[in-house]
Design a protein around this motif. Structure first.
Motif, PDB file in Angstrom:
ATOM      1  N   GLN A   3       0.807  -1.214   0.000  1.00 42.97           N
ATOM      2  CA  GLN A   3       0.000   0.000   0.000  1.00 42.97           C
ATOM      3  C   GLN A   3       0.841   1.265   0.000  1.00 42.97           C
ATOM      4  O   GLN A   3       0.415   2.299  -0.498  1.00 42.97           O
ATOM      5  CB  GLN A   3      -0.928  -0.010   1.218  1.00 42.97           C
ATOM      6  N   GLU A   4       2.047   1.187   0.543  1.00 44.20           N
ATOM      7  CA  GLU A   4       2.878   2.392   0.620  1.00 44.20           C
ATOM      8  C   GLU A   4       3.333   2.884  -0.743  1.00 44.20           C
ATOM      9  O   GLU A   4       3.733   4.046  -0.904  1.00 44.20           O
ATOM     10  CB  GLU A   4       4.103   2.125   1.503  1.00 44.20           C
ATOM     11  N   ASN A   5       3.291   2.029  -1.767  1.00 44.30           N
ATOM     12  CA  ASN A   5       3.699   2.409  -3.121  1.00 44.30           C
ATOM     13  C   ASN A   5       2.515   2.637  -4.057  1.00 44.30           C
ATOM     14  O   ASN A   5       2.678   2.654  -5.279  1.00 44.30           O
ATOM     15  CB  ASN A   5       4.621   1.348  -3.710  1.00 44.30           C
ATOM     16  N   GLY A   6       1.318   2.779  -3.501  1.00 47.94           N
ATOM     17  CA  GLY A   6       0.150   3.104  -4.310  1.00 47.94           C
ATOM     18  C   GLY A   6      -0.747   1.927  -4.633  1.00 47.94           C
ATOM     19  O   GLY A   6      -1.871   2.127  -5.105  1.00 47.94           O
ATOM     20  N   PHE A   7      -0.290   0.713  -4.390  1.00 47.12           N
ATOM     21  CA  PHE A   7      -1.104  -0.476  -4.668  1.00 47.12           C
ATOM     22  C   PHE A   7      -1.940  -0.753  -3.421  1.00 47.12           C
ATOM     23  O   PHE A   7      -1.664  -1.675  -2.649  1.00 47.12           O
ATOM     24  CB  PHE A   7      -0.202  -1.657  -5.023  1.00 47.12           C
ATOM     25  N   THR A   8      -2.976   0.067  -3.225  1.00 47.92           N
ATOM     26  CA  THR A   8      -3.728   0.071  -1.977  1.00 47.92           C
ATOM     27  C   THR A   8      -4.676  -1.109  -1.819  1.00 47.92           C
ATOM     28  O   THR A   8      -5.102  -1.418  -0.710  1.00 47.92           O
ATOM     29  CB  THR A   8      -4.532   1.373  -1.870  1.00 47.92           C
ATOM     30  N   SER A   9      -5.032  -1.758  -2.923  1.00 45.61           N
ATOM     31  CA  SER A   9      -5.930  -2.913  -2.861  1.00 45.61           C
ATOM     32  C   SER A   9      -5.696  -3.782  -4.086  1.00 45.61           C
ATOM     33  O   SER A   9      -5.057  -3.359  -5.055  1.00 45.61           O
ATOM     34  CB  SER A   9      -7.398  -2.464  -2.797  1.00 45.61           C
ATOM     35  N   ILE A  10      -6.238  -4.987  -4.047  1.00 45.52           N
ATOM     36  CA  ILE A  10      -6.084  -5.888  -5.184  1.00 45.52           C
ATOM     37  C   ILE A  10      -6.831  -5.369  -6.416  1.00 45.52           C
ATOM     38  O   ILE A  10      -6.293  -5.425  -7.526  1.00 45.52           O
ATOM     39  CB  ILE A  10      -6.539  -7.316  -4.804  1.00 45.52           C
ATOM     40  N   PRO A  11      -8.064  -4.836  -6.288  1.00 38.09           N
ATOM     41  CA  PRO A  11      -8.717  -4.249  -7.485  1.00 38.09           C
ATOM     42  C   PRO A  11      -7.905  -3.121  -8.116  1.00 38.09           C
ATOM     43  O   PRO A  11      -7.815  -3.034  -9.345  1.00 38.09           O
ATOM     44  CB  PRO A  11     -10.057  -3.743  -6.944  1.00 38.09           C
ATOM     45  N   ILE A  12      -7.310  -2.237  -7.284  1.00 36.27           N
ATOM     46  CA  ILE A  12      -6.466  -1.170  -7.824  1.00 36.27           C
ATOM     47  C   ILE A  12      -5.257  -1.772  -8.529  1.00 36.27           C
ATOM     48  O   ILE A  12      -4.841  -1.305  -9.609  1.00 36.27           O
ATOM     49  CB  ILE A  12      -6.019  -0.212  -6.702  1.00 36.27           C
ATOM     50  N   SER A  13      -4.686  -2.809  -7.963  1.00 39.91           N
ATOM     51  CA  SER A  13      -3.529  -3.471  -8.569  1.00 39.91           C
ATOM     52  C   SER A  13      -3.907  -4.160  -9.882  1.00 39.91           C
ATOM     53  O   SER A  13      -3.127  -4.164 -10.833  1.00 39.91           O
ATOM     54  CB  SER A  13      -2.940  -4.494  -7.592  1.00 39.91           C
ATOM     55  N   ILE A  14      -5.114  -4.731  -9.932  1.00 42.42           N
ATOM     56  CA  ILE A  14      -5.590  -5.350 -11.171  1.00 42.42           C
ATOM     57  C   ILE A  14      -5.790  -4.284 -12.247  1.00 42.42           C
ATOM     58  O   ILE A  14      -5.455  -4.492 -13.421  1.00 42.42           O
ATOM     59  CB  ILE A  14      -6.894  -6.128 -10.914  1.00 42.42           C
ATOM     60  N   TYR A  15      -6.323  -3.121 -11.833  1.00 39.68           N
ATOM     61  CA  TYR A  15      -6.474  -2.009 -12.781  1.00 39.68           C
ATOM     62  C   TYR A  15      -5.111  -1.602 -13.334  1.00 39.68           C
ATOM     63  O   TYR A  15      -4.962  -1.369 -14.544  1.00 39.68           O
ATOM     64  CB  TYR A  15      -7.146  -0.830 -12.077  1.00 39.68           C
ATOM     65  N   TRP A  16      -4.110  -1.524 -12.463  1.00 45.27           N
ATOM     66  CA  TRP A  16      -2.754  -1.201 -12.923  1.00 45.27           C
ATOM     67  C   TRP A  16      -2.252  -2.269 -13.900  1.00 45.27           C
ATOM     68  O   TRP A  16      -1.622  -1.955 -14.913  1.00 45.27           O
ATOM     69  CB  TRP A  16      -1.805  -1.112 -11.730  1.00 45.27           C
ATOM     70  N   ALA A  17      -2.521  -3.540 -13.602  1.00 39.13           N
ATOM     71  CA  ALA A  17      -2.084  -4.627 -14.481  1.00 39.13           C
ATOM     72  C   ALA A  17      -2.753  -4.531 -15.848  1.00 39.13           C
ATOM     73  O   ALA A  17      -2.127  -4.813 -16.876  1.00 39.13           O
ATOM     74  CB  ALA A  17      -2.381  -5.976 -13.830  1.00 39.13           C
ATOM     75  N   ILE A  18      -4.016  -4.107 -15.885  1.00 45.42           N
ATOM     76  CA  ILE A  18      -4.729  -3.978 -17.162  1.00 45.42           C
ATOM     77  C   ILE A  18      -4.097  -2.900 -18.025  1.00 45.42           C
ATOM     78  O   ILE A  18      -3.802  -3.120 -19.204  1.00 45.42           O
ATOM     79  CB  ILE A  18      -6.218  -3.679 -16.915  1.00 45.42           C
ATOM     80  N   VAL A  19      -3.869  -1.707 -17.429  1.00 45.26           N
ATOM     81  CA  VAL A  19      -3.309  -0.617 -18.226  1.00 45.26           C
ATOM     82  C   VAL A  19      -1.852  -0.890 -18.596  1.00 45.26           C
ATOM     83  O   VAL A  19      -1.347  -0.353 -19.591  1.00 45.26           O
ATOM     84  CB  VAL A  19      -3.425   0.731 -17.484  1.00 45.26           C
ATOM     85  N   THR A  20      -1.176  -1.726 -17.821  1.00 46.94           N
ATOM     86  CA  THR A  20       0.208  -2.075 -18.154  1.00 46.94           C
ATOM     87  C   THR A  20       0.245  -3.159 -19.222  1.00 46.94           C
ATOM     88  O   THR A  20       1.041  -3.092 -20.166  1.00 46.94           O
ATOM     89  CB  THR A  20       0.960  -2.555 -16.901  1.00 46.94           C
TER      90      THR A  20
END
Length: 267
Positions: free
Chosen positions: A174-191
């Motif tokens: 969470q300290e690097n912006g990946f505050t939750s798994i859905p947010i991390s999945i969103y990051w994975a999609i755009v990446t």
């Protein structure tokens, strides 16, 4: 008898694209659609809408009346008015003219957000252009034939983004912006789609390594999808080229050809 003949003339003009009146009507309609969309775009610019308020509104009303007449004529001359009105393009035609009539019928509620959303639907007129492009049917056939492979590829993509999103949530935290798994999945999609908005970026060495792997997989997915579409396009083209006239032996007809381009026999 006279009414029926007029109805047939209107039908031939509006639905048959291989006649001179039909081509002229389609050209006029395409120009009107493009111009009406430009009016919608101009209306969304505050400075333009304020300075040319009367011109923009008069043009919008003109195109709305024009497309309303077109809608009514299509429903009238169609063999089945109900089939047209509930078809894809019939619904689009209705949605593209409804916003203006709603704002005219309900002038006391011009500031409702719902009505503003309806007005944006006028841009759906652009979708109508697809039915006048000769290659639309070919592209739709290619996508239809490739639907199973595209579905499998899409399923793999969904699995990958869930796996990589969860992995990055564990690695970065969470300290690097990946505050939750859905947010991390969103990051994975755009990446994975190589878009990368940049508002969330990995900070650790392991996270950057995983991000690099995701981007490389994303490019590979694009290549695979392009290969699937290209292969299906080649197969459809070979099939069309193999469509030989039984009367004169001429091949290499257009994908939507019904009659032979040489002798006129039915294919």
């Amino acid at each position: 008898m006279k009414r029926r003949s007029i109805k047939q003339i209107v039908y031939n003009t509006m639905y048959l694209q291989d006649t001179l009146p039909g081509k002229a009507f389609n050209l006029l309609l395409i120009v009107s659609i493009v111009m009406s969309v430009f009016v919608v775009l101009a209306y969304s610019i505050p400075s333009v809408a304020a300075e040319y308020w009367y011109a923009v509104n008069y043009l919008e009303f003109f195109f709305t009346v024009l497309f309303t007449i077109e809608y009514l004529l299509r429903a009238w001359c169609s063999p089945s008015s109900k089939s047209y009105m509930f078809s894809t393009f019939g619904v689009i035609d209705l949605l593209s003219i409804a916003p203006t009539w709603i704002t005219i019928i309900f002038p006391l509620f011009p500031s409702l957000a719902l009505l503003r959303l309806f007005r944006v639907l006028r841009i759906l007129r652009l979708v109508k252009l697809l039915q006048y492009l000769n290659d639309t049917h070919l592209m739709m056939q290619i996508l239809l034939n490739s639907r199973r492979r595209i579905a499998v590829l899409s399923l793999w993509i969904m699995v990958l983004v869930v796996i990589f999103g969860t992995l990055m949530y564990v690695i970065e935290g969470q300290e690097n912006g990946f505050t939750s798994i859905p947010i991390s999945i969103y990051w994975a999609i755009v990446t994975l789609t190589t878009v990368g908005y940049g508002h969330i970026t990995p900070q650790t060495v392991l996270g950057k390594a995983v991000a690099s792997l995701i981007m490389l997989i994303g490019y590979s997915m694009i290549v695979v999808l392009a290969g699937v579409i290209s292969q299906e396009f080649s197969d459809v083209k070979k099939k069309l080229q193999g469509m030989t006239c039984s009367s004169c032996g001429t091949s290499d007809h257009a994908h939507d050809a019904v009659y032979c381009k040489r002798c006129g026999a039915r294919l």
